[in-house]
Design an enzyme around this catalytic site. Structure first.
Site, mmCIF file in Angstrom:
data_model
loop_
_atom_site.group_PDB
_atom_site.id
_atom_site.type_symbol
_atom_site.label_atom_id
_atom_site.label_comp_id
_atom_site.label_asym_id
_atom_site.label_seq_id
_atom_site.Cartn_x
_atom_site.Cartn_y
_atom_site.Cartn_z
ATOM 1 N N ASP A 58 -29.268 40.247 10.893
ATOM 2 C CA ASP A 58 -29.187 40.888 12.208
ATOM 3 C C ASP A 58 -30.234 41.989 12.364
ATOM 4 O O ASP A 58 -30.684 42.576 11.390
ATOM 5 C CB ASP A 58 -27.788 41.468 12.432
ATOM 6 C CG ASP A 58 -27.430 42.523 11.402
ATOM 7 O OD1 ASP A 58 -27.707 42.291 10.199
ATOM 8 O OD2 ASP A 58 -26.893 43.582 11.771
ATOM 9 N N GLU A 59 -30.582 42.252 13.593
ATOM 10 C CA GLU A 59 -31.369 43.422 14.001
ATOM 11 C C GLU A 59 -32.628 43.637 13.159
ATOM 12 O O GLU A 59 -33.009 44.756 12.859
ATOM 13 C CB GLU A 59 -30.489 44.682 13.954
ATOM 14 C CG GLU A 59 -29.304 44.621 14.904
ATOM 15 C CD GLU A 59 -28.385 45.815 14.775
ATOM 16 O OE1 GLU A 59 -27.915 46.312 15.801
ATOM 17 O OE2 GLU A 59 -28.120 46.244 13.623
ATOM 18 N N SER A 60 -33.264 42.544 12.802
ATOM 19 C CA SER A 60 -34.502 42.652 12.029
ATOM 20 C C SER A 60 -35.671 42.732 13.009
ATOM 21 O O SER A 60 -36.502 41.822 13.119
ATOM 22 C CB SER A 60 -34.645 41.461 11.078
ATOM 23 O OG SER A 60 -35.615 41.718 10.099
#
Length: 527
Positions: free
Chosen positions: A342-344
């Site tokens: 996530d949220e990379s």
């Protein structure tokens, strides 16, 4: 009054004082999650000091769990006695008890309680229900032989979803083995059978990796706000796994990648590609100092995310990932390994997709199924993989279209770290304020018309810990919302009713108060 009359009256008073108030019919009990079916009958079972527990072969663990729980609830030492036939709680396995592997049947009459399940886990869940039928002792219960009356009838029950989970973030703030065990005890009461441990993030690395020792020596040395951090040795982790297994709970380890990785980059600079700094104002100023390729990054103790990434083009990165997955998989008997994903935000999509696919292949190589946050659906998923829907329904749909399954954790309904309202002293509110009724009044099958029942493996309630620093704060954000989400995960939709739930919850509030659990007294409930 004669002396004999006085003695008789005193004895009668003592007997009354030693017995809790007889409850209503079984169908009016306060069980959470609500069972599939409850049928009342006349009379009931009196649990008292000479009651017994008997069990069939293979159920010794469950019998001991029942004995200990009854001691905690009532103070009674209910002995285990093979062959007991009267005034007994009998535990047995019967493949015909339910068509569901976790299904159970409870029959209660005057002389006997019989808890029958399709498996050891099913019997354990039946025990959790039975223990919720035991009245809370009143303050005036005293005398040599207290009794706890349980109304007669039958309960038939089985879960709607096989995966019923909670996630605890131990990376933002670290929690000890004993604190995790305490949480396991609390949530198993509500038939939660998976505990997802978020073991790494920008702020801390929490699991010993013998082939990469600096991960814990350096990466585990701090936490949000700059505390001392901490980590689990592999022996610590195995103890958590063992303790959970005794309560029929599966541990799901998560190592977040390729983003949320600053604690790894601070430990091993060779994993660092050099952070690409977004446009001015998009990222706090201190992050601009984390971008020297091949060099360790500074330890990070803030809350913001999205700035870190592994170097997805270096062979050493994949050796690192394989070593981590191998070592943790070897001590994890459960089927899942969570790779985050996530949220990379600073990993280019052309780098992100092949990285996720390679990580998925490594997880498969070591005999596990891949779990990942819903962003992983941008990669090509295996049919055995699961996307955890937390933010975007379209990502979950992408996973389904590839033949993968989804785990439902919508941030606006199931995130336990969200504040209850604007006055809540801890927690966040970026997704929503989640009052108790918000946590209860939703269903996984109605979030998106393309996400249907057959696509869903279950429901999980994550607790992120940016603002959570101790056991009391874990309890406050978890309860009573975890009970609400547990009912969403276990009970069929047509059995769930908000008015019924909040009425039943009052009993659980009494239990939590007695057990010194720091729960939120929602104004939605007449406690």
């Amino acid at each position: 009054m004669t002396f004999q009359s006085f003695i008789w009256a005193a004895l009668c008073f003592m007997f009354i004082a030693c017995d809790t108030e007889r409850p209503a019919k079984l169908s009016q009990s306060s069980v959470i999650p609500i069972p599939v079916s409850i049928t009342s009958a006349e009379g009931g079972f009196a649990l008292k000091s000479d009651s017994k527990i008997s069990y069939e072969s293979g159920l010794q663990n469950e019998a001991q769990a029942l004995k200990q729980r009854l001691k905690s609830l009532t103070g009674l030492e209910v002995n285990i006695e093979d062959g007991a036939s009267e005034n007994v709680i009998q535990l047995s396995i019967d493949p015909n008890a339910s068509a569901n592997e976790e299904g159970y049947l409870i029959k209660i009459d005057k002389g006997k309680v019989k808890i029958t399940g399709n498996s050891e886990a099913a019997v354990f869940w039946g025990i959790q229900t039975f223990c919720q039928l035991v009245p809370v002792p009143s303050d005036n219960v005293s005398g040599p032989n207290p009794q706890f009356f349980i109304s007669a009838g039958e309960i038939e029950d089985y879960p709607e979803y096989a995966y019923r989970g909670m996630m605890l973030d131990v990376a933002r703030h670290f929690f000890s083995v004993n604190e995790v065990k305490h949480l396991i005890d609390l949530i198993s009461t509500y038939k939660i059978n998976h505990l997802h441990l978020h073991l790494s993030d920008d702020q801390g690395w929490r699991i010993e990796i013998k082939s990469w020792p600096l991960l814990t020596e350096i990466g585990g040395s701090t936490e949000v706000g700059g505390g001392k951090g901490g980590f689990y040795t592999q022996e610590d982790y195995k103890e958590i796994v063992r303790y959970a297994s005794e309560r029929h709970m599966t541990i799901v380890p998560e190592i977040d990648m390729p983003g949320h990785t600053n604690s790894a980059l601070a430990s091993y600079g060779e994993l660092n590609p050099g952070i690409k700094v977004p446009e001015e104002g998009a990222v706090p100023t201190e992050r601009t100092q984390m971008g020297v390729a091949g060099q360790p990054t500074p330890l990070y103790t803030g809350r913001e995310v999205g700035f870190s990434t592994l170097d997805t083009n270096k062979p050493v990165t994949y050796q690192f990932i394989e070593d981590v997955i191998r070592e943790i998989s070897e001590i994890t008997p459960g089927p899942y390994f969570h790779i985050g994903g996530d949220e990379s935000h600073v990993t280019e999509m052309e780098d992100y997709i092949p990285f996720i696919e390679k990580a998925q292949d490594i997880v498969t190589k070591y005999g596990k199924k891949t779990l990942g946050w819903d962003e992983v659906a941008h990669a090509k998923l295996l049919p055995t993989s699961v996307a955890q829907y937390w933010a975007k329904a379209e990502n979950a749909v992408m996973a389904i279209e590839q033949g993968a399954k989804v785990l439902i954790s919508p941030a606006t309904k199931a995130y336990l770290d969200m504040k209850y309202d604007s006055t809540t002293h801890i927690g966040l509110n970026w997704a929503a304020y989640i009052e108790l009724d918000d946590a209860y009044n939703w269903d996984p099958t109605t979030l998106d018309e393309q996400i249907k029942r057959e696509h869903i493996i279950g429901v999980e309630a994550p607790l992120w810990t940016e603002t959570v620093t101790n056991r009391s704060e874990i309890e406050y954000l978890t309860f009573p919302r975890l009970a609400a989400i547990a009912e969403v995960a276990w009970s069929p939709q047509d059995r769930r009713d908000w008015d019924s739930f909040k009425s039943r919850l009052k009993f659980h509030g009494q239990r939590w108060t007695r057990d010194n659990v720091n729960f939120y007294k929602s104004p939605k409930v007449d406690w």
